[in-house]
Enzyme design. Sequence first.
Site, short mmCIF file in Angstrom:
data_model
loop_
_atom_site.label_atom_id
_atom_site.label_comp_id
_atom_site.label_asym_id
_atom_site.label_seq_id
_atom_site.Cartn_x
_atom_site.Cartn_y
_atom_site.Cartn_z
N ARG A 173 1.19 -1.32 -0.21
CA ARG A 173 -0.23 -0.10 0.08
C ARG A 173 0.52 1.53 0.38
NH1 ARG A 173 -2.44 -3.10 4.05
NH2 ARG A 173 -4.66 -3.52 3.69
N ARG A 230 8.80 -8.72 -3.60
CA ARG A 230 8.58 -10.03 -3.87
C ARG A 230 7.87 -10.85 -4.72
NH1 ARG A 230 6.34 -13.49 0.73
NH2 ARG A 230 5.79 -11.68 1.19
N ARG A 249 11.26 0.83 8.38
CA ARG A 249 12.41 0.27 9.58
C ARG A 249 13.73 0.69 9.28
NH1 ARG A 249 7.63 1.77 11.34
NH2 ARG A 249 7.06 -0.01 12.86
N GLU A 284 15.88 3.12 17.42
CA GLU A 284 15.54 4.24 18.41
C GLU A 284 15.11 3.99 19.39
OE1 GLU A 284 11.59 4.65 15.99
OE2 GLU A 284 12.55 4.11 14.04
N HIS A 341 10.92 9.54 13.00
CA HIS A 341 9.83 8.68 13.23
C HIS A 341 8.51 8.63 12.98
CE1 HIS A 341 8.77 4.30 13.51
NE2 HIS A 341 7.69 4.71 12.68
C1 DGY Z 1 3.79 2.03 12.28
O1 DGY Z 1 2.06 1.19 12.11
O2 DGY Z 1 4.14 1.11 11.49
C2 DGY Z 1 4.28 2.86 12.58
O3 DGY Z 1 5.24 2.99 12.66
C3 DGY Z 1 4.17 3.74 13.86
O4 DGY Z 1 4.23 2.46 14.08
#
Ligand code: DGY
Length: 333
Positions: A164, A185, A247, A276, A294
């Site tokens: 998405r 993938r 991430r 983090e 973040h």
């Molecule tokens: C998510 O929704 O994965 C954002 O990074 C916050 O957790």
Amino acid sequence: MTATKPAPKPVVVVTRKLPDLVETRLMELFESHLNAGDRPMSGDEIIAACSDADVLVPTVTDKITRDVINALPDRLKLIANFGVGVNHIDLAACGARGITVTNTPGVLTEDTADLTLALLLAAPRRLMEGDRLVRSGEWKGWSPTFMIGDRIAGKRLGIIGMGRIGQAVARRARGFNMSVHYHNRKRVHVDMESELEATWWQDLDQMLAHMDYISVNCPLNTETHHLLSEQRLRLLQPHAFVINTARGEIIDEAALARLLGEGAIAGAALDVYEREPEIEPALLKLDNVVLAPHLGSATREGRIAMGEKVLINIRAFADNHAPPDRVIHGNAG
Ligand code: DGY
């Protein structure tokens, strides 16, 4: 005639402060234990808080390890994560304990894609460097050769992970006249490819070697941990930029800092980090990196929508229906 007693409300433990509107509904619908102080909880604190809980609502800042899961009471059968990424939850351990895990997909897609584009513009146009200069009082005025950056129009963007968020990034990038490439993938449906005018690269290494910009938009799991290893980062061209709003652990952060310092990569813009809120010290010294704290899903609307998803998932579960956003469905038996 005996009056039927209403079923007791499920006991819900929430590990972080959520938007007021969401907390109000949580208190109305369930017996909720909130974290007004918003201090992150340790594993032991989560276990203690959950001693008589039916539902745990964690966030990305909680480490829901196998040890934590195994110490939760038997009655706790739902972990309704506030967030879409569930890499901080040991899903296998949840499965073994018959715990259902839900997340909040869809409602933070546009916000995260917006932030990705903000970073994609900020890094090559040296926006943060410029901001620092203006604030320092050292700016001497416009000049034809001053603080020259890189154009994004007409350049190649390689998206890693075409879910998405990757697709929402691609749509925006097309609006900026970039050519869209992706590694996933599974190849996305041909209709989607043609809507996004996107080129699929089966081989990630090949894609990396040919792109001007890379955007990381895949989930973190055992296959994607350090997917952008030093070896892979070295495949990038020296004028390339790396953007990460997924991430931190997907990129070898120390290697990225090294390559940026050497000039082997032109720049990076990061919203997420390996440890983090700690940041690789070498990154802090570099001018060619934009560092955001973040913020991908951090809009008023997004955070309320995430909360609403949590409420719906708990409500469905409490009513013995399958929650809509199941990541894994525990066998509650
Ligand atoms: C998510 O929704 O994965 C954002 O990074 C916050 O957790």
